[in-house]
Design a protein around this motif. Sequence first.
Motif, mmCIF file in Angstrom:
data_model
loop_
_atom_site.group_PDB
_atom_site.id
_atom_site.type_symbol
_atom_site.label_atom_id
_atom_site.label_comp_id
_atom_site.label_asym_id
_atom_site.label_seq_id
_atom_site.Cartn_x
_atom_site.Cartn_y
_atom_site.Cartn_z
ATOM 1 N N GLN A 154 24.262 37.834 47.985
ATOM 2 C CA GLN A 154 24.768 38.750 49.005
ATOM 3 C C GLN A 154 25.938 39.588 48.465
ATOM 4 O O GLN A 154 26.060 40.773 48.793
ATOM 5 N N ALA A 155 26.776 38.970 47.625
ATOM 6 C CA ALA A 155 27.894 39.697 47.034
ATOM 7 C C ALA A 155 27.386 40.793 46.107
ATOM 8 O O ALA A 155 27.967 41.890 46.030
ATOM 9 N N LYS A 156 26.295 40.519 45.412
ATOM 10 C CA LYS A 156 25.716 41.533 44.517
ATOM 11 C C LYS A 156 25.163 42.703 45.308
ATOM 12 O O LYS A 156 25.332 43.869 44.932
ATOM 13 N N LYS A 157 24.512 42.413 46.432
ATOM 14 C CA LYS A 157 23.962 43.471 47.284
ATOM 15 C C LYS A 157 25.067 44.359 47.845
ATOM 16 O O LYS A 157 24.861 45.562 48.061
ATOM 17 N N ALA A 158 26.213 43.758 48.082
ATOM 18 C CA ALA A 158 27.329 44.495 48.685
ATOM 19 C C ALA A 158 28.067 45.376 47.687
ATOM 20 O O ALA A 158 28.981 46.105 48.053
ATOM 21 N N PRO A 218 38.168 23.523 49.482
ATOM 22 C CA PRO A 218 38.417 24.869 50.020
ATOM 23 C C PRO A 218 38.783 25.831 48.886
ATOM 24 O O PRO A 218 39.552 25.487 47.991
ATOM 25 N N PHE A 219 38.212 27.034 48.929
ATOM 26 C CA PHE A 219 38.529 28.024 47.904
ATOM 27 C C PHE A 219 38.189 29.408 48.424
ATOM 28 O O PHE A 219 37.408 29.569 49.365
ATOM 29 N N GLU A 220 38.791 30.402 47.788
ATOM 30 C CA GLU A 220 38.481 31.799 48.076
ATOM 31 C C GLU A 220 37.747 32.377 46.873
ATOM 32 O O GLU A 220 38.230 32.279 45.738
ATOM 33 N N ALA A 221 36.586 32.963 47.121
ATOM 34 C CA ALA A 221 35.824 33.593 46.047
ATOM 35 C C ALA A 221 36.202 35.067 45.973
ATOM 36 O O ALA A 221 36.075 35.794 46.952
ATOM 37 N N VAL A 222 36.699 35.492 44.820
ATOM 38 C CA VAL A 222 37.150 36.871 44.624
ATOM 39 C C VAL A 222 36.232 37.543 43.602
ATOM 40 O O VAL A 222 36.193 37.133 42.434
ATOM 41 N N LYS A 223 35.510 38.563 44.058
ATOM 42 C CA LYS A 223 34.555 39.232 43.171
ATOM 43 C C LYS A 223 35.273 40.153 42.195
ATOM 44 O O LYS A 223 36.221 40.841 42.550
ATOM 45 N N ALA A 229 37.824 42.928 43.824
ATOM 46 C CA ALA A 229 37.221 43.602 44.981
ATOM 47 C C ALA A 229 38.233 44.412 45.776
ATOM 48 O O ALA A 229 37.877 45.425 46.398
ATOM 49 N N ASP A 230 39.500 43.990 45.767
ATOM 50 C CA ASP A 230 40.531 44.725 46.509
ATOM 51 C C ASP A 230 41.226 45.784 45.654
ATOM 52 O O ASP A 230 42.228 46.360 46.045
ATOM 53 N N GLY A 231 40.677 46.043 44.454
ATOM 54 C CA GLY A 231 41.227 47.076 43.586
ATOM 55 C C GLY A 231 42.298 46.606 42.631
ATOM 56 O O GLY A 231 42.879 47.404 41.887
ATOM 57 N N GLY A 232 42.563 45.296 42.612
ATOM 58 C CA GLY A 232 43.584 44.751 41.725
ATOM 59 C C GLY A 232 43.167 44.754 40.266
ATOM 60 O O GLY A 232 41.974 44.861 39.938
ATOM 61 N N ASP A 233 44.129 44.636 39.383
ATOM 62 C CA ASP A 233 43.897 44.604 37.940
ATOM 63 C C ASP A 233 43.567 43.177 37.519
ATOM 64 O O ASP A 233 44.450 42.320 37.446
ATOM 65 N N MET A 253 42.928 27.601 46.434
ATOM 66 C CA MET A 253 42.457 28.039 45.119
ATOM 67 C C MET A 253 41.642 29.312 45.253
ATOM 68 O O MET A 253 40.999 29.537 46.281
ATOM 69 N N LYS A 254 41.673 30.093 44.172
ATOM 70 C CA LYS A 254 40.834 31.275 44.108
ATOM 71 C C LYS A 254 39.928 31.169 42.889
ATOM 72 O O LYS A 254 40.394 30.833 41.791
ATOM 73 N N LEU A 255 38.647 31.447 43.092
ATOM 74 C CA LEU A 255 37.709 31.523 41.983
ATOM 75 C C LEU A 255 37.331 32.981 41.799
ATOM 76 O O LEU A 255 36.744 33.604 42.692
ATOM 77 N N TYR A 256 37.686 33.527 40.663
ATOM 78 C CA TYR A 256 37.290 34.897 40.330
ATOM 79 C C TYR A 256 35.905 34.823 39.699
ATOM 80 O O TYR A 256 35.701 34.104 38.710
ATOM 81 N N PHE A 257 34.972 35.566 40.292
ATOM 82 C CA PHE A 257 33.575 35.466 39.880
ATOM 83 C C PHE A 257 32.937 36.841 39.811
ATOM 84 O O PHE A 257 33.447 37.828 40.348
#
Length: 205
Positions: free
Chosen positions: A200-204, A24-29, A38-42, A1-5
């Motif tokens: 940490q994601a905000k700092k980055a 298990p999940f992937e967090a996508v900013k 985060a990877d430039g996707g729409d 799963m992916k959580l867009y946040f």
Amino acid sequence: MKLYFSPGACSLSPHIVLRELGLPFEAVKVDLGSKKTADGGDFKAINPKGYVPTLQLDNGQILTEGPAIVQYLADLKPEAKLAPANGSWERYQLQEWLNFISTEIHKQFSPLFNAANPDSVKDAQKTKLAQRFAEISPLLEKQDYLTGSDFSVADAYLFTVLGWSKYFHIDLNQWPGIAGFVERVSARPAVAAAVEFEAQAKKAA
């Protein structure tokens, strides 16, 4: 799963729930201004509404709206008891809380985030929020969480939106039940991990 946040947004609620469940999940900013991942996707190609949270399942299906997402997640692991069984009276009580938080607290914060609104509008919103906090506080002085002694997805949602109070100089210590609730929830390991990850994601950025 992916959580867009997006750090600081209401997507913290399902983020907390995912960690509480140990799923298990992937967090996508997502940058909510540019609508880019985060990877430039729409991002709007994923969720045309253009806002978070958005959950993408491994089969590609998309689910949006926080209250729906957290109930879906809770039902993936019912033994964790983050939501009562579907069809039970307790489940409808949980949904009552999720709707209350969504309409009477979450959306009451929205005008405060709009810089174009005059102080008179913002003061009126703060008054509405204070009324709601005053209604909830006595309950949370008597019990640890909204539905009783067990942490639920509604608590994750309430904790998330209460966190916005600091941006508008709303001192939650005015309501002892609310302040105690925030302290209890903050101490949960899954909650602390989600909050730290997003910090940490905000700092980055």
